[in-house]
Write a protein that holds these residues in place. Structure first.
Motif, PDB file in Angstrom:
ATOM      1  N   ASP A   1      -4.419  16.994  38.365  1.00  0.00           N
ATOM      2  CA  ASP A   1      -4.270  17.395  36.969  1.00  0.00           C
ATOM      3  C   ASP A   1      -3.599  16.262  36.189  1.00  0.00           C
ATOM      4  N   TRP A   2      -4.404  15.502  35.450  1.00  0.00           N
ATOM      5  CA  TRP A   2      -3.875  14.398  34.655  1.00  0.00           C
ATOM      6  C   TRP A   2      -3.793  14.772  33.173  1.00  0.00           C
ATOM      7  N   VAL A   3      -4.341  15.921  32.813  1.00  0.00           N
ATOM      8  CA  VAL A   3      -4.326  16.338  31.413  1.00  0.00           C
ATOM      9  C   VAL A   3      -2.923  16.775  30.984  1.00  0.00           C
ATOM     10  N   THR A   4      -2.213  17.473  31.873  1.00  0.00           N
ATOM     11  CA  THR A   4      -0.883  17.980  31.530  1.00  0.00           C
ATOM     12  C   THR A   4       0.090  16.861  31.170  1.00  0.00           C
ATOM     13  N   PRO A   5       0.234  15.810  32.005  1.00  0.00           N
ATOM     14  CA  PRO A   5       1.141  14.724  31.592  1.00  0.00           C
ATOM     15  C   PRO A   5       0.671  14.007  30.337  1.00  0.00           C
ATOM     16  N   MET A   6      -0.636  13.951  30.107  1.00  0.00           N
ATOM     17  CA  MET A   6      -1.140  13.314  28.897  1.00  0.00           C
ATOM     18  C   MET A   6      -0.716  14.101  27.661  1.00  0.00           C
TER      19      MET A   6
ATOM     20  N   LEU B   1       3.041   2.956  14.221  1.00  0.00           N
ATOM     21  CA  LEU B   1       2.133   2.714  15.342  1.00  0.00           C
ATOM     22  C   LEU B   1       2.885   2.119  16.532  1.00  0.00           C
ATOM     23  N   LEU B   2       3.735   1.143  16.260  1.00  0.00           N
ATOM     24  CA  LEU B   2       4.516   0.534  17.333  1.00  0.00           C
ATOM     25  C   LEU B   2       5.451   1.548  17.985  1.00  0.00           C
ATOM     26  N   THR B   3       6.073   2.378  17.158  1.00  0.00           N
ATOM     27  CA  THR B   3       6.991   3.393  17.674  1.00  0.00           C
ATOM     28  C   THR B   3       6.269   4.401  18.553  1.00  0.00           C
ATOM     29  N   PHE B   4       5.117   4.861  18.086  1.00  0.00           N
ATOM     30  CA  PHE B   4       4.370   5.855  18.856  1.00  0.00           C
ATOM     31  C   PHE B   4       3.959   5.300  20.212  1.00  0.00           C
ATOM     32  N   MET B   5       3.442   4.071  20.231  1.00  0.00           N
ATOM     33  CA  MET B   5       2.999   3.491  21.492  1.00  0.00           C
ATOM     34  C   MET B   5       4.175   3.203  22.420  1.00  0.00           C
ATOM     35  N   ARG B   6       5.300   2.775  21.853  1.00  0.00           N
ATOM     36  CA  ARG B   6       6.476   2.524  22.702  1.00  0.00           C
ATOM     37  C   ARG B   6       7.000   3.832  23.280  1.00  0.00           C
ATOM     38  N   ALA B   7       7.016   4.878  22.469  1.00  0.00           N
ATOM     39  CA  ALA B   7       7.460   6.187  22.950  1.00  0.00           C
ATOM     40  C   ALA B   7       6.492   6.734  23.991  1.00  0.00           C
ATOM     41  N   LEU B   8       5.213   6.499  23.778  1.00  0.00           N
ATOM     42  CA  LEU B   8       4.202   6.988  24.717  1.00  0.00           C
ATOM     43  C   LEU B   8       4.327   6.308  26.074  1.00  0.00           C
ATOM     44  N   GLY B   9       4.749   5.049  26.073  1.00  0.00           N
ATOM     45  CA  GLY B   9       4.812   4.293  27.323  1.00  0.00           C
ATOM     46  C   GLY B   9       6.194   4.195  27.936  1.00  0.00           C
ATOM     47  N   GLU B  10       7.172   4.876  27.375  1.00  0.00           N
ATOM     48  CA  GLU B  10       8.538   4.780  27.904  1.00  0.00           C
ATOM     49  C   GLU B  10       8.619   5.356  29.324  1.00  0.00           C
ATOM     50  N   PHE B  11       9.311   4.634  30.195  1.00  0.00           N
ATOM     51  CA  PHE B  11       9.387   5.038  31.599  1.00  0.00           C
ATOM     52  C   PHE B  11      10.827   5.104  32.125  1.00  0.00           C
ATOM     53  N   GLY B  12      11.555   3.981  32.056  1.00  0.00           N
ATOM     54  CA  GLY B  12      12.852   3.893  32.714  1.00  0.00           C
ATOM     55  C   GLY B  12      13.880   4.884  32.213  1.00  0.00           C
TER      56      GLY B  12
ATOM     57  N   VAL C   1      -3.930   5.483  33.572  1.00  0.00           N
ATOM     58  CA  VAL C   1      -3.882   4.094  33.106  1.00  0.00           C
ATOM     59  C   VAL C   1      -4.984   3.842  32.076  1.00  0.00           C
ATOM     60  N   GLY C   2      -6.166   4.379  32.351  1.00  0.00           N
ATOM     61  CA  GLY C   2      -7.272   4.230  31.408  1.00  0.00           C
ATOM     62  C   GLY C   2      -6.967   4.859  30.062  1.00  0.00           C
ATOM     63  N   VAL C   3      -6.362   6.049  30.096  1.00  0.00           N
ATOM     64  CA  VAL C   3      -5.999   6.732  28.842  1.00  0.00           C
ATOM     65  C   VAL C   3      -5.000   5.899  28.050  1.00  0.00           C
ATOM     66  N   MET C   4      -3.996   5.351  28.741  1.00  0.00           N
ATOM     67  CA  MET C   4      -2.986   4.570  28.045  1.00  0.00           C
ATOM     68  C   MET C   4      -3.556   3.264  27.509  1.00  0.00           C
ATOM     69  N   LEU C   5      -4.482   2.669  28.221  1.00  0.00           N
ATOM     70  CA  LEU C   5      -5.129   1.454  27.725  1.00  0.00           C
ATOM     71  C   LEU C   5      -5.946   1.734  26.472  1.00  0.00           C
ATOM     72  N   VAL C   6      -6.631   2.869  26.457  1.00  0.00           N
ATOM     73  CA  VAL C   6      -7.417   3.248  25.277  1.00  0.00           C
ATOM     74  C   VAL C   6      -6.497   3.467  24.081  1.00  0.00           C
ATOM     75  N   PHE C   7      -5.408   4.204  24.292  1.00  0.00           N
ATOM     76  CA  PHE C   7      -4.450   4.436  23.206  1.00  0.00           C
ATOM     77  C   PHE C   7      -3.852   3.121  22.711  1.00  0.00           C
ATOM     78  N   GLY C   8      -3.489   2.261  23.659  1.00  0.00           N
ATOM     79  CA  GLY C   8      -2.897   0.982  23.290  1.00  0.00           C
ATOM     80  C   GLY C   8      -3.852   0.110  22.506  1.00  0.00           C
ATOM     81  N   PHE C   9      -5.107   0.053  22.956  1.00  0.00           N
ATOM     82  CA  PHE C   9      -6.111  -0.744  22.253  1.00  0.00           C
ATOM     83  C   PHE C   9      -6.351  -0.189  20.852  1.00  0.00           C
ATOM     84  N   ALA C  10      -6.454   1.135  20.750  1.00  0.00           N
ATOM     85  CA  ALA C  10      -6.722   1.766  19.453  1.00  0.00           C
ATOM     86  C   ALA C  10      -5.585   1.505  18.479  1.00  0.00           C
ATOM     87  N   ALA C  11      -4.347   1.654  18.948  1.00  0.00           N
ATOM     88  CA  ALA C  11      -3.198   1.434  18.069  1.00  0.00           C
ATOM     89  C   ALA C  11      -3.119  -0.016  17.615  1.00  0.00           C
TER      90      ALA C  11
END
Length: 230
Positions: free
Chosen positions: A4-9, A152-163, A199-209
């Motif tokens: 299930d990869w939809v839930t974390p997305m 746009l920068l804020t959204f992508m940074r928030a979307l990719g935050e990990f640590g 990873v594919g989803v995040m790449l698509v979002f990153g490219f689009a932004a």
């Protein structure tokens, strides 16, 4: 790991959206105040506001863990007044993402505000406009390209935050597991299919932004050049 990869997305989208709205409101107010007023220690405050951009996310996560924990000042206040425990909830993930992404919105918008001709704002005040009216009718429209780029920068940074997110929210499937943490867990468990999808989803979002930000900047630059020729 579950496929299930939809839930974390969806959870990542919610966290990033909440963080972006909060950062947009706070960073806009702070950037305007930092430009408008002079005070002792202003350089130190400006440095503190941009600090999450240069320190490791785990450092930011540790500070938030101390502040939001049961023995921390913010954690004690929330527990005593609201009966709320923030740590290891998706709200903690949103807070961590907002703190880490804040410098991007703040720095981008402040640069846009600094480029505005102050005589235009002074003219508005001379004509009797209040500070709020000057801001919403003169300052913000002139800084709009920077505001959008910051969003746009804020959204992508928030979307990719990990640590920082991992430290204060953990990686609880269905509750706090965002796309970056899900990718990490999936890779560790050998579930390369789920990791690849995320990873594919995040790449698509990153490219689009990035693409939208670039097109927006070029469009605004074109308008500026045409206006100067007139």
């Amino acid at each position: 790991m579950s496929a299930d990869w939809v839930t974390p997305m969806l959870l990542s989208m919610r966290v990033a959206a909440v963080a972006t709205v909060a950062v947009a409101c706070v960073a806009t107010l702070v950037a305007w105040a930092m430009r408008r007023f002079s005070f002792v220690g202003k350089a130190a405050v400006d440095t503190l506001l941009t600090l999450p951009m240069v320190v490791p996310p785990t450092v930011t996560g540790f500070v938030l863990l101390v502040l939001l924990g049961r023995n921390g000042p913010v954690g004690r206040f929330l527990q005593a007044c609201l009966g709320v425990q923030v740590l290891f909830t998706w709200w903690a993930a949103a807070i961590a993402s907002a703190v880490v992404a804040f410098p991007l919105m703040y720095g981008t918008l402040k640069a846009g505000l600094d480029s505005i001709d102050e005589s235009l704002e002074k003219a508005g005040r001379t004509l009797g406009a209040s500070e709020a009216k000057v801001f919403f009718t003169i300052t913000l429209p002139l800084a709009w390209p920077s505001f959008v780029a910051g969003l746009l920068l804020t959204f992508m940074r928030a979307l990719g935050e990990f640590g920082a997110t991992l430290m204060v929210a953990g990686s609880i499937p269905g509750r706090t597991q965002t796309m970056p943490t899900a990718i990490y867990v999936a890779t560790e468990s050998g579930d390369m299919h789920t990791a690849g999808l995320l990873v594919g989803v995040m790449l698509v979002f990153g490219f689009a932004a990035t693409y939208v930000s670039r097109m927006w900047s070029e469009r605004q630059l074109g308008r500026f050049r045409r206006a100067r020729r007139r």
